[in-house]
Design a protein around this motif. Structure first.
Motif, PDB file in Angstrom:
ATOM      1  N   GLN A  14      -5.085  11.273  34.329  1.00  0.00           N
ATOM      2  CA  GLN A  14      -3.790  12.493  34.100  1.00  0.00           C
ATOM      3  C   GLN A  14      -4.374  13.229  35.153  1.00  0.00           C
ATOM      4  OE1 GLN A  14      -4.320  12.721  29.588  1.00  0.00           O
ATOM      5  NE2 GLN A  14      -3.869  10.846  29.318  1.00  0.00           N
ATOM      6  N   ALA A  15      -5.098  14.486  35.178  1.00  0.00           N
ATOM      7  CA  ALA A  15      -4.973  15.671  35.854  1.00  0.00           C
ATOM      8  C   ALA A  15      -4.965  15.132  36.643  1.00  0.00           C
ATOM      9  CB  ALA A  15      -6.141  16.077  35.528  1.00  0.00           C
ATOM     10  N   LEU A  16      -5.793  14.395  37.669  1.00  0.00           N
ATOM     11  CA  LEU A  16      -5.497  13.748  39.160  1.00  0.00           C
ATOM     12  C   LEU A  16      -3.981  13.252  39.243  1.00  0.00           C
ATOM     13  CD1 LEU A  16      -8.502  12.265  39.963  1.00  0.00           C
ATOM     14  CD2 LEU A  16      -7.626  14.360  41.336  1.00  0.00           C
ATOM     15  N   SER A  17      -3.250  13.169  38.369  1.00  0.00           N
ATOM     16  CA  SER A  17      -1.560  11.757  38.534  1.00  0.00           C
ATOM     17  C   SER A  17      -0.934  13.050  38.927  1.00  0.00           C
ATOM     18  CB  SER A  17      -1.476  11.140  37.801  1.00  0.00           C
ATOM     19  OG  SER A  17      -2.045  10.290  37.882  1.00  0.00           O
ATOM     20  N   ALA A  18      -0.579  15.093  37.639  1.00  0.00           N
ATOM     21  CA  ALA A  18      -0.395  15.706  37.591  1.00  0.00           C
ATOM     22  C   ALA A  18      -0.220  16.801  38.888  1.00  0.00           C
ATOM     23  CB  ALA A  18      -0.952  16.525  36.300  1.00  0.00           C
ATOM     24  N   LEU A  19      -1.725  16.670  39.348  1.00  0.00           N
ATOM     25  CA  LEU A  19      -2.347  17.616  41.028  1.00  0.00           C
ATOM     26  C   LEU A  19      -1.727  16.354  42.454  1.00  0.00           C
ATOM     27  CD1 LEU A  19      -5.484  18.734  40.461  1.00  0.00           C
ATOM     28  CD2 LEU A  19      -3.538  20.172  40.261  1.00  0.00           C
ATOM     29  N   GLY A  20      -0.950  14.955  42.179  1.00  0.00           N
ATOM     30  CA  GLY A  20      -0.346  14.470  42.565  1.00  0.00           C
ATOM     31  C   GLY A  20      -0.980  13.975  43.949  1.00  0.00           C
ATOM     32  N   LEU A  21      -2.812  13.758  43.524  1.00  0.00           N
ATOM     33  CA  LEU A  21      -3.255  13.207  44.465  1.00  0.00           C
ATOM     34  C   LEU A  21      -4.009  11.745  43.889  1.00  0.00           C
ATOM     35  CD1 LEU A  21      -5.847  16.855  44.340  1.00  0.00           C
ATOM     36  CD2 LEU A  21      -4.593  16.556  46.162  1.00  0.00           C
ATOM     37  N   LEU A  22      -3.807  11.340  43.081  1.00  0.00           N
ATOM     38  CA  LEU A  22      -4.524  10.407  41.924  1.00  0.00           C
ATOM     39  C   LEU A  22      -4.802   9.314  43.677  1.00  0.00           C
ATOM     40  CD1 LEU A  22      -6.103   8.319  40.397  1.00  0.00           C
ATOM     41  CD2 LEU A  22      -4.163   7.990  39.552  1.00  0.00           C
ATOM     42  N   GLN A  23      -3.487   8.459  43.920  1.00  0.00           N
ATOM     43  CA  GLN A  23      -3.645   7.966  45.315  1.00  0.00           C
ATOM     44  C   GLN A  23      -4.267   7.973  46.268  1.00  0.00           C
ATOM     45  OE1 GLN A  23       0.508   7.069  45.881  1.00  0.00           O
ATOM     46  NE2 GLN A  23      -0.312   5.378  47.870  1.00  0.00           N
ATOM     47  N   SER A  24      -4.644   9.201  47.092  1.00  0.00           N
ATOM     48  CA  SER A  24      -4.704   9.591  47.800  1.00  0.00           C
ATOM     49  C   SER A  24      -7.190   9.901  48.032  1.00  0.00           C
ATOM     50  CB  SER A  24      -4.730  11.608  49.094  1.00  0.00           C
ATOM     51  OG  SER A  24      -4.722  11.592  47.326  1.00  0.00           O
ATOM     52  N   LEU A  25      -6.898   9.988  46.299  1.00  0.00           N
ATOM     53  CA  LEU A  25      -8.439  10.352  46.479  1.00  0.00           C
ATOM     54  C   LEU A  25      -9.484   8.765  45.258  1.00  0.00           C
ATOM     55  CD1 LEU A  25      -8.677  14.215  44.868  1.00  0.00           C
ATOM     56  CD2 LEU A  25      -9.285  13.139  46.651  1.00  0.00           C
ATOM     57  N   GLN A  26      -7.909   7.984  45.614  1.00  0.00           N
ATOM     58  CA  GLN A  26      -8.249   6.787  44.466  1.00  0.00           C
ATOM     59  C   GLN A  26      -9.637   6.194  45.928  1.00  0.00           C
ATOM     60  OE1 GLN A  26      -6.694   5.495  41.218  1.00  0.00           O
ATOM     61  NE2 GLN A  26      -8.684   4.384  41.359  1.00  0.00           N
ATOM     62  N   PRO A  27      -9.869   6.195  46.457  1.00  0.00           N
ATOM     63  CA  PRO A  27     -10.411   4.953  47.213  1.00  0.00           C
ATOM     64  C   PRO A  27     -12.441   6.276  47.171  1.00  0.00           C
ATOM     65  CG  PRO A  27      -8.854   5.285  48.786  1.00  0.00           C
ATOM     66  CD  PRO A  27      -8.417   6.536  47.675  1.00  0.00           C
ATOM     67  N   ARG A  28     -12.187   7.194  46.623  1.00  0.00           N
ATOM     68  CA  ARG A  28     -13.085   7.630  46.538  1.00  0.00           C
ATOM     69  C   ARG A  28     -13.884   8.194  45.182  1.00  0.00           C
ATOM     70  NH1 ARG A  28     -12.611  14.007  48.996  1.00  0.00           N
ATOM     71  NH2 ARG A  28     -14.579  14.227  48.153  1.00  0.00           N
ATOM     72  N   LEU A  29     -13.215   7.034  44.251  1.00  0.00           N
ATOM     73  CA  LEU A  29     -13.204   7.582  42.450  1.00  0.00           C
ATOM     74  C   LEU A  29     -14.737   6.842  42.539  1.00  0.00           C
ATOM     75  CD1 LEU A  29      -9.806   7.874  40.768  1.00  0.00           C
ATOM     76  CD2 LEU A  29     -11.810  10.145  42.003  1.00  0.00           C
ATOM     77  N   VAL A  30     -15.444   7.037  41.552  1.00  0.00           N
ATOM     78  CA  VAL A  30     -16.556   5.668  41.351  1.00  0.00           C
ATOM     79  C   VAL A  30     -16.041   5.991  39.764  1.00  0.00           C
ATOM     80  CG1 VAL A  30     -18.305   7.650  41.683  1.00  0.00           C
ATOM     81  CG2 VAL A  30     -18.976   5.528  41.556  1.00  0.00           C
ATOM     82  N   GLN A  31     -16.518   4.917  38.924  1.00  0.00           N
ATOM     83  CA  GLN A  31     -16.374   5.077  37.065  1.00  0.00           C
ATOM     84  C   GLN A  31     -17.825   5.104  36.924  1.00  0.00           C
ATOM     85  OE1 GLN A  31     -13.666   2.487  35.637  1.00  0.00           O
ATOM     86  NE2 GLN A  31     -11.464   3.595  36.841  1.00  0.00           N
ATOM     87  N   GLY A  32     -18.035   5.572  35.567  1.00  0.00           N
ATOM     88  CA  GLY A  32     -19.273   5.866  34.861  1.00  0.00           C
ATOM     89  C   GLY A  32     -18.919   5.342  33.246  1.00  0.00           C
ATOM     90  N   GLU A  33     -19.558   3.824  32.949  1.00  0.00           N
ATOM     91  CA  GLU A  33     -18.753   3.110  31.389  1.00  0.00           C
ATOM     92  C   GLU A  33     -18.200   4.252  30.105  1.00  0.00           C
ATOM     93  OE1 GLU A  33     -20.948   0.882  27.688  1.00  0.00           O
ATOM     94  OE2 GLU A  33     -22.190   0.647  30.347  1.00  0.00           O
ATOM     95  N   ASN A  34     -19.081   5.307  30.692  1.00  0.00           N
ATOM     96  CA  ASN A  34     -19.094   6.329  29.475  1.00  0.00           C
ATOM     97  C   ASN A  34     -18.598   8.733  29.902  1.00  0.00           C
ATOM     98  OD1 ASN A  34     -21.235   7.451  29.335  1.00  0.00           O
ATOM     99  ND2 ASN A  34     -21.858   5.489  27.637  1.00  0.00           N
TER     100      ASN A  34
END
Length: 251
Positions: free
Chosen positions: A147-167
């Protein structure tokens, strides 16, 4: 007249029986972000009441599935409000026992000092390195990060760098071990004695995501458990609330 030795033995048996009836154990499922404060609370709770809180830590979404599949947890401390409410609605939790025990804060954190500025502008700077987030489908802190990345307008550009943890605990580990340069974690994971203990961090403004209100609920398996009832009362008390505040939560 009874022999003194027999009287002593009887007194010991009575004391043991009273202790057995007073002291009990409660199986507690605890959202990963609340691990550090809950360990402290559980130790103080046992010292004060004699009851033991047996703690398991994990993602709220995963706990929901385990509880619905018969896991013997008696109390849930979730990272959201929706999961306890859902369990209550489905009859897996005791009606009327839900309460908010803490409101969490999200931070962007690096294990290295000087990397994260006090406005989060590092997210807008060109660079490499992964950014850790908790799985937004299972972990409310992960959903808040998205939600924060979306509000900042950065979610799409940073998506390739995101790595998910289970928790959120795994997201923190990614950053702490250097497998991710940055990560969105819980403030409680990096705060000690009222300040950021290591690395550098930006406390994400609450306006960028939905409030992270964390509810607890007494589960059906804990309905008649003395320790569960005592722990619920203890969590609402001044001693537990002071611990919760010391980790950056709003109690």
């Amino acid at each position: 007249m009874p022999h003194p030795a027999r009287l002593l033995a009887l007194a010991v048996l009575v004391a043991a029986a009273l202790t057995d009836t007073r002291a009990a154990e409660v199986q507690v499922a605890v959202a990963s972000n609340f691990s550090a404060p809950m360990r402290r609370i559980a130790a103080a709770f046992e010292a004060q009441t004699g009851h033991r809180a047996l703690l398991s830590f994990g993602a709220t979404g995963a706990f929901y599935a385990q509880i619905r599949n018969g896991a013997p947890f008696q109390l849930l401390l979730a990272a959201d409000q929706e999961t306890p409410a859902r369990l209550e609605h489905e009859g897996a939790a005791v009606a009327g026992t839900r309460f908010t025990y803490a409101t969490g804060r999200l931070v962007l954190w690096s294990a290295q000092p000087g990397v994260v500025d006090d406005k989060g502008e590092v997210l807008r700077q060109p660079g490499e390195g992964r950014i850790a987030v908790a799985n937004p489908r299972l972990a409310p802190y992960g959903a808040a990060a998205v939600q924060a990345l979306s509000a900042l307008g950065l979610l799409q550009s940073l998506q390739p760098r995101l790595v998910q943890g289970e928790n959120i605990a795994q997201a923190y580990q990614f950053v702490a071990t250097g497998n991710a340069r940055l990560g969105f974690v819980a403030l409680s994971q990096v705060m000690e004695a009222g300040r950021i203990a290591t690395g550098s961090a930006w406390v994400v403004p609450d306006s960028l995501h939905a409030p992270i209100r964390q509810d607890a609920v007494l589960l059906a398996a804990g309905k008649d458990n003395l320790a569960a009832a005592a722990l619920v009362a203890y969590l609402k008390g001044a001693k537990a609330q002071a611990v919760i505040r010391s980790y950056g939560y709003q109690p």
